[in-house]
Design an enzyme around this catalytic site. Structure first.
Site, PDB file in Angstrom:
ATOM      1  N   GLY A 137       0.819  -1.205   0.000  1.00 12.90           N
ATOM      2  CA  GLY A 137       0.000   0.000   0.000  1.00 12.90           C
ATOM      3  C   GLY A 137       0.853   1.254   0.000  1.00 12.90           C
ATOM      4  N   LYS A 143      -1.715  -0.787   9.589  1.00 16.32           N
ATOM      5  CA  LYS A 143      -1.500  -1.905  10.498  1.00 16.32           C
ATOM      6  C   LYS A 143      -1.237  -1.388  11.908  1.00 16.32           C
ATOM      7  CE  LYS A 143       0.379  -5.222   7.991  1.00 16.32           C
ATOM      8  NZ  LYS A 143       1.561  -5.831   7.393  1.00 16.32           N
ATOM      9  N   THR A 149      -5.184  -2.886   5.521  1.00 22.17           N
ATOM     10  CA  THR A 149      -6.003  -2.902   4.302  1.00 22.17           C
ATOM     11  C   THR A 149      -5.187  -3.498   3.165  1.00 22.17           C
ATOM     12  OG1 THR A 149      -5.323  -0.646   3.775  1.00 22.17           O
ATOM     13  CG2 THR A 149      -7.417  -0.923   4.951  1.00 22.17           C
ATOM     14  N   ASN A 151      -4.303  -3.728  -0.199  1.00 21.10           N
ATOM     15  CA  ASN A 151      -4.464  -2.956  -1.428  1.00 21.10           C
ATOM     16  C   ASN A 151      -4.341  -3.844  -2.663  1.00 21.10           C
ATOM     17  OD1 ASN A 151      -3.459  -1.296   0.844  1.00 21.10           O
ATOM     18  ND2 ASN A 151      -3.737   0.368  -0.617  1.00 21.10           N
ATOM     19  N   GLU A 201      -9.302  -0.122  -0.626  1.00 28.44           N
ATOM     20  CA  GLU A 201      -8.592  -0.603   0.561  1.00 28.44           C
ATOM     21  C   GLU A 201      -9.487  -1.514   1.398  1.00 28.44           C
ATOM     22  OE1 GLU A 201      -5.669   1.316   2.317  1.00 28.44           O
ATOM     23  OE2 GLU A 201      -5.302   2.786   0.725  1.00 28.44           O
ATOM     24  N   HIS A 206     -11.009 -10.722   9.691  1.00 32.08           N
ATOM     25  CA  HIS A 206     -10.490 -12.010  10.147  1.00 32.08           C
ATOM     26  C   HIS A 206      -9.070 -11.757  10.633  1.00 32.08           C
ATOM     27  CE1 HIS A 206      -9.897 -16.401  10.112  1.00 32.08           C
ATOM     28  NE2 HIS A 206      -8.685 -16.145   9.642  1.00 32.08           N
ATOM     29  N   TYR A 213       0.838 -10.545   0.974  1.00 24.07           N
ATOM     30  CA  TYR A 213       1.213  -9.802  -0.231  1.00 24.07           C
ATOM     31  C   TYR A 213       1.427 -10.770  -1.391  1.00 24.07           C
ATOM     32  CZ  TYR A 213       1.972  -5.670   2.681  1.00 24.07           C
ATOM     33  OH  TYR A 213       1.809  -4.607   3.534  1.00 24.07           O
ATOM     34  N   ARG A 226     -21.363   4.615   3.801  1.00 18.14           N
ATOM     35  CA  ARG A 226     -21.352   6.084   4.006  1.00 18.14           C
ATOM     36  C   ARG A 226     -20.321   6.736   3.094  1.00 18.14           C
ATOM     37  NH1 ARG A 226     -16.771   7.631   6.733  1.00 18.14           N
ATOM     38  NH2 ARG A 226     -15.646   5.951   7.793  1.00 18.14           N
ATOM     39  N   PHE A 231     -12.093  13.704   9.901  1.00 21.61           N
ATOM     40  CA  PHE A 231     -12.240  13.506  11.341  1.00 21.61           C
ATOM     41  C   PHE A 231     -11.300  14.432  12.095  1.00 21.61           C
ATOM     42  CE2 PHE A 231     -13.785   9.712   9.311  1.00 21.61           C
ATOM     43  CZ  PHE A 231     -14.952   9.457  10.018  1.00 21.61           C
TER      44      PHE A 231
HETATM   45  P1  ADP Z   1      -0.037  -1.564   3.122  1.00 19.39           P
HETATM   46  O1  ADP Z   1       0.129  -0.087   3.259  1.00 19.39           O
HETATM   47  O2  ADP Z   1       1.122  -2.251   2.470  1.00 19.39           O
HETATM   48  O3  ADP Z   1      -1.340  -1.942   2.488  1.00 19.39           O
HETATM   49  P2  ADP Z   1      -1.233  -2.193   5.684  1.00 19.39           P
HETATM   50  O4  ADP Z   1      -0.725  -1.643   6.983  1.00 19.39           O
HETATM   51  O5  ADP Z   1      -2.501  -1.616   5.137  1.00 19.39           O
HETATM   52  O6  ADP Z   1      -0.059  -2.111   4.640  1.00 19.39           O
HETATM   53  O7  ADP Z   1      -1.389  -3.755   5.845  1.00 19.39           O
HETATM   54  C1  ADP Z   1      -1.978  -4.510   4.792  1.00 19.39           C
HETATM   55  C2  ADP Z   1      -1.396  -5.886   4.654  1.00 19.39           C
HETATM   56  O8  ADP Z   1      -1.580  -6.613   5.860  1.00 19.39           O
HETATM   57  C3  ADP Z   1      -2.159  -6.656   3.595  1.00 19.39           C
HETATM   58  O9  ADP Z   1      -1.590  -6.474   2.303  1.00 19.39           O
HETATM   59  C4  ADP Z   1      -2.024  -8.083   4.055  1.00 19.39           C
HETATM   60  O10 ADP Z   1      -0.855  -8.661   3.515  1.00 19.39           O
HETATM   61  C5  ADP Z   1      -1.868  -7.961   5.573  1.00 19.39           C
HETATM   62  N1  ADP Z   1      -3.066  -8.275   6.363  1.00 19.39           N
HETATM   63  C6  ADP Z   1      -3.073  -9.013   7.481  1.00 19.39           C
HETATM   64  N2  ADP Z   1      -4.287  -9.129   7.999  1.00 19.39           N
HETATM   65  C7  ADP Z   1      -5.126  -8.453   7.182  1.00 19.39           C
HETATM   66  C8  ADP Z   1      -6.548  -8.219   7.197  1.00 19.39           C
HETATM   67  N3  ADP Z   1      -7.329  -8.710   8.174  1.00 19.39           N
HETATM   68  N4  ADP Z   1      -7.080  -7.477   6.193  1.00 19.39           N
HETATM   69  C9  ADP Z   1      -6.278  -6.957   5.232  1.00 19.39           C
HETATM   70  N5  ADP Z   1      -4.961  -7.136   5.177  1.00 19.39           N
HETATM   71  C10 ADP Z   1      -4.355  -7.877   6.132  1.00 19.39           C
HETATM   72 MG    MG Z   2      -3.171  -1.053   3.041  1.00 18.68          MG
END
Ligand code: ADP
Ligand code: MG
Length: 274
Positions: A137, A143, A149, A151, A201, A206, A213, A226, A231
């Site tokens: 992302g 995280k 999320t 991506n 995103e 779960h 990735y 919505r 915020f």
């Molecule tokens: P990024 O900026 O790389 O998207 P994030 O902090 O948004 O990093 O974390 C997303 C990554 O976390 C996802 O690509 C996936 O590999 C991992 N991940 C672990 N648990 C989840 C979840 N419940 N939903 C979405 N992504 C998750």
């Molecule tokens: Mg993300």
């Protein structure tokens, strides 16, 4: 209900002709060639009111253009603006309300009968699908907030995303070789592409023990919650996202949303080779 457009009457008819039932749903259609002055003059809306034999003040105008908003206000009508260009709402200050998309139109605010299609805080949509490999992302640290999320690669999906307004949606996510999960997601403007590209995103509802990735993720989007919002604090944002999660979790148990859990598009990502 009337349709008033600066387009010529024949162009309007040519445009709506293909959509079954549209023409019949308007009691009056006024083209730009049927009045002396088009928008921003109020004439076109006043003519529509006249044909419906009703007082202009009892009309609600729904407009996407600035000249249209000016025309509606000059006609003495209430005006809701739905800007056709993203991030243009600051130019529409003379409207009574600016909304991001028609998904957010609340007729009851204007003394009209409310739409009846919202259920338990959600708006059912004609389901749409999107999928691809999970990519890195934009380092927004989701995280860290406890809201990862996954991506999707933007390749090949900008067209479908351009059809869907920014906001919070929900549905089902199929992750290759793992299973089908509930998900809540935002569609927003990608700050890296100067507001011309949207990103998607999805937060899979779960707990996974590791990142995924590169794995194939397929989404079936079934409803809308919505519009995007700003915020006052990070805490307020996190609280709202958790509220969205609860709404999505509950709604996805409803038969009308639950049935899409078996959508073959989700299943197809479970048997990916490689
Ligand atoms: P990024 O900026 O790389 O998207 P994030 O902090 O948004 O990093 O974390 C997303 C990554 O976390 C996802 O690509 C996936 O590999 C991992 N991940 C672990 N648990 C989840 C979840 N419940 N939903 C979405 N992504 C998750
Ligand atoms: Mg993300």
């Amino acid at each position: 209900m009337a349709l008033a457009s600066n387009s010529s009457r024949s162009n309007i008819e040519a445009k709506i002709f293909h959509h079954a039932g549209w023409k019949e749903s308007f009691s009056a259609i006024v083209g730009g060639d049927e009045v002396k002055a088009g928008k921003p003059s109020p004439e076109i809306f006043l003519e529509a009111a006249k044909r419906l034999n009703m007082d202009p003040s009892s009309f609600l105008v729904i407009e996407d253009s600035i000249p249209g908003v000016t025309a509606g206000k000059a006609a003495g009508m209430a005006v809701v603006a739905v800007p056709s260009l993203a991030k243009q709402s600051h130019l529409y200050t003379s409207a009574d309300e600016v909304i991001n998309s028609l998904l957010d139109l609340q007729l009851e605010k204007w003394g009209l009968p409310a739409f009846q299609d919202r259920i338990e805080g959600t708006l059912p949509l004609e389901p749409w699908c999107i999928g691809g490999p999970v990519i890195k992302g934009f380092g927004r640290g989701s995280k860290v907030l406890g809201i990862p999320t996954a991506n999707l690669s933007p390749e090949g999906y900008s067209a479908i995303l351009s059809e869907h307004p920014a906001g919070v949606y929900f549905g089902w996510a199929g992750l290759s070789g793992r299973g089908v999960y509930k998900m809540v997601m935002s569609i927003g403007w990608n700050p890296f592409f100067n507001n011309t590209e949207k990103t998607i995103e999805p937060w899979l509802l779960h707990d996974f023990n590791e990142d995924f990735y590169g794995e194939e993720l397929h989404l079936v989007v079934v409803g809308y919650i919505r519009p995007e919002a700003t915020f006052s604090s990070l805490e307020a944002l996190i609280a709202k996202i958790h509220e969205d999660r609860k709404i999505a979790e509950r709604a996805l148990e409803l038969p009308q949303y639950l049935k899409y859990k078996d959508d073959p598009y989700l299943e197809s990502s479970l048997h990916q080779e490689n």
